[in-house]
Design a protein around this motif. Structure first.
Motif, PDB file in Angstrom:
ATOM      1  N   SER A   1      95.643  24.194  52.648  1.00  0.00           N
ATOM      2  CA  SER A   1      95.375  24.546  54.047  1.00  0.00           C
ATOM      3  C   SER A   1      96.377  23.836  54.950  1.00  0.00           C
ATOM      4  O   SER A   1      96.963  22.831  54.575  1.00  0.00           O
TER       5      SER A   1
ATOM      6  N   VAL B   1      88.220  24.643  52.704  1.00  0.00           N
ATOM      7  CA  VAL B   1      89.283  25.381  52.009  1.00  0.00           C
ATOM      8  C   VAL B   1      89.781  24.577  50.812  1.00  0.00           C
ATOM      9  O   VAL B   1      89.917  25.098  49.699  1.00  0.00           O
TER      10      VAL B   1
ATOM     11  N   ALA C   1      87.677  31.817  56.967  1.00  0.00           N
ATOM     12  CA  ALA C   1      88.589  30.932  56.240  1.00  0.00           C
ATOM     13  C   ALA C   1      87.991  30.525  54.896  1.00  0.00           C
ATOM     14  O   ALA C   1      88.685  30.528  53.872  1.00  0.00           O
TER      15      ALA C   1
ATOM     16  N   VAL D   1      95.061  28.933  53.257  1.00  0.00           N
ATOM     17  CA  VAL D   1      94.640  29.317  54.608  1.00  0.00           C
ATOM     18  C   VAL D   1      95.260  28.430  55.681  1.00  0.00           C
ATOM     19  O   VAL D   1      95.185  27.203  55.603  1.00  0.00           O
TER      20      VAL D   1
ATOM     21  N   SER E   1      89.479  29.201  63.598  1.00  0.00           N
ATOM     22  CA  SER E   1      88.751  28.879  62.367  1.00  0.00           C
ATOM     23  C   SER E   1      88.143  27.487  62.378  1.00  0.00           C
ATOM     24  O   SER E   1      87.743  26.965  61.349  1.00  0.00           O
TER      25      SER E   1
ATOM     26  N   LEU F   1      88.050  33.538  52.513  1.00  0.00           N
ATOM     27  CA  LEU F   1      89.409  33.783  52.017  1.00  0.00           C
ATOM     28  C   LEU F   1      89.801  32.755  50.963  1.00  0.00           C
ATOM     29  O   LEU F   1      90.406  33.102  49.941  1.00  0.00           O
TER      30      LEU F   1
END
Length: 87
Positions: free
Chosen positions: A54, A47, A19, A29, A10, A22
């Motif tokens: 994350s 993220v 990522a 993540v 990712s 999501l």
């Protein structure tokens, strides 16, 4: 309970896009990288900008035990008390 996903590779490309998608969908993540730690940090920022947690971990899938170790580190970093369903 917040869902958690671990996305291999990712640090760029499809993995980064996955990522980010999501995170936008409400997942915390786990971000993995093999060669590009700076790219993984950029993905982590995406993220976190989505308001999600994350964890950035180095992962070389060629090494025995590396995937399980990465999952354990992500779980500890994101403070997952018990195993969750794999996505």
């Amino acid at each position: 309970m917040t869902p958690v996903a671990l996305v291999t590779g990712s640090d760029s490309g499809i993995g980064r896009a996955t990522a980010a998608a999501l995170a936008a969908a409400g997942f915390d993540v786990g971000i993995t990288w093999r060669h590009d730690s700076a790219g993984a940090a950029e993905t982590s920022a995406l993220v976190q900008a989505a308001g999600r947690r994350s964890s950035v971990e180095h992962l070389d899938l060629r090494c025995d035990g590396a995937p399980a170790a990465a999952v354990s580190r992500v779980r500890a970093s994101i403070h997952i008390a018990r195993p969750r369903r794999a996505v």
